[in-house]
Design an enzyme around this catalytic site. Structure first.
Site, PDB file in Angstrom:
ATOM      1  N   PHE A   7       0.821  -1.204   0.000  1.00 44.87           N
ATOM      2  CA  PHE A   7       0.000   0.000   0.000  1.00 44.87           C
ATOM      3  C   PHE A   7       0.854   1.253   0.000  1.00 44.87           C
ATOM      4  O   PHE A   7       1.824   1.365   0.763  1.00 44.87           O
ATOM      5  CB  PHE A   7      -0.885   0.052   1.252  1.00 44.87           C
ATOM      6  CG  PHE A   7      -2.104  -0.819   1.211  1.00 44.87           C
ATOM      7  CD1 PHE A   7      -3.264  -0.395   0.577  1.00 44.87           C
ATOM      8  CD2 PHE A   7      -2.103  -2.065   1.823  1.00 44.87           C
ATOM      9  CE1 PHE A   7      -4.402  -1.194   0.549  1.00 44.87           C
ATOM     10  CE2 PHE A   7      -3.230  -2.874   1.798  1.00 44.87           C
ATOM     11  CZ  PHE A   7      -4.381  -2.434   1.167  1.00 44.87           C
ATOM     12  N   ASP A   8       0.456   2.210  -0.819  1.00 41.56           N
ATOM     13  CA  ASP A   8       0.905   3.592  -0.664  1.00 41.56           C
ATOM     14  C   ASP A   8       0.205   4.144   0.580  1.00 41.56           C
ATOM     15  O   ASP A   8      -0.746   3.542   1.092  1.00 41.56           O
ATOM     16  CB  ASP A   8       0.517   4.380  -1.917  1.00 41.56           C
ATOM     17  CG  ASP A   8       0.852   5.846  -1.827  1.00 41.56           C
ATOM     18  OD1 ASP A   8       1.964   6.183  -1.419  1.00 41.56           O
ATOM     19  OD2 ASP A   8      -0.039   6.662  -2.145  1.00 41.56           O
TER      20      ASP A   8
END
Length: 217
Positions: A7-8
């Site tokens: 995930f960003d």
């Protein structure tokens, strides 16, 4: 199965725009510059080491000075003008319950990323929290993703087990450089045209759609 989900952070897990904009304005005012909200939008996502030369024409020494000003304000004030998107904590919990390994791979400096995920009680969902360095040695998203893969015991042969979730072109570019597929989220700071231009593998409208797709992959 995609059992590793990278995930960003900004624009993907949390809405950090207000705090980042405040700190960007303090930084630009330091140099006697002003930019509108629209002109600040490209700064959301890519590293300042890349954005400042591109959008302000700064040289290396000016970048160092600007980033120091930004970080002083952001780390003390701007970082807390931030909040998880509704449904994100529940999504992370569900994914963990389904046996997925969650990894944070953010362009934000790792020290700041840890502050954010601990502040919002999200750190417990992640196997590893990876970010950029405070200097230029690990500033590209591709470098952050490669670092996160290394620290979680993954290599290029594991690329089919991993999917990256992000909201800007640098997430797509960085993931593809590491041989990963990318889910681009429209509820963040990027646009459909941006995602199509950089050939995101999947595009989702909202967090429920993201959850459905992640559980299918």
């Amino acid at each position: 199965m995609k059992d590793y989900i990278f995930f960003d952070l900004d624009g993907t897990l949390t809405d950090s725009q207000p705090g980042i904009y405040d700190s960007l304005r303090v930084m630009l005012n330091h140099f006697g510059l002003e930019k509108s909200d629209q002109e600040l939008m490209p700064f959301l996502g890519p590293a300042l080491w890349d954005s400042l030369p591109k959008y302000c024409g700064f040289n290396l020494e000016q970048c160092k000075e600007a980033i120091a000003v930004f970080r002083e304000h952001y780390f003390n004030i701007g970082i807390y003008n931030n909040k998880p998107y509704p449904g994100i904590p529940e999504l992370l919990k569900k994914l963990k319950e389904e046996g997925r390994h969650l990894v944070l791979a953010t362009g934000k400096p790792e020290e700041q990323a840890n502050v954010v995920v601990n502040h919002f009680d999200l750190a417990k969902y992640f196997d590893f929290i990876g970010g950029s360095t405070m200097d230029i040695s690990r500033s590209k998203k591709a470098q952050v993703i490669a670092w996160a893969m290394e620290k979680t015991g993954l290599s290029a042969k594991d690329s089919q087990r991993i999917v990256m979730v992000g909201d800007r072109e640098n997430d797509i570019i960085g993931a593809h450089e590491n041989g990963l597929q990318v889910i681009a989220v429209l509820y963040g700071y990027g646009s459909r045209s941006e995602f199509e231009e950089y050939k995101a593998d999947f595009i989702v409208e909202d967090i429920p759609a993201l959850g459905d797709l992640l559980l299918e992959l």
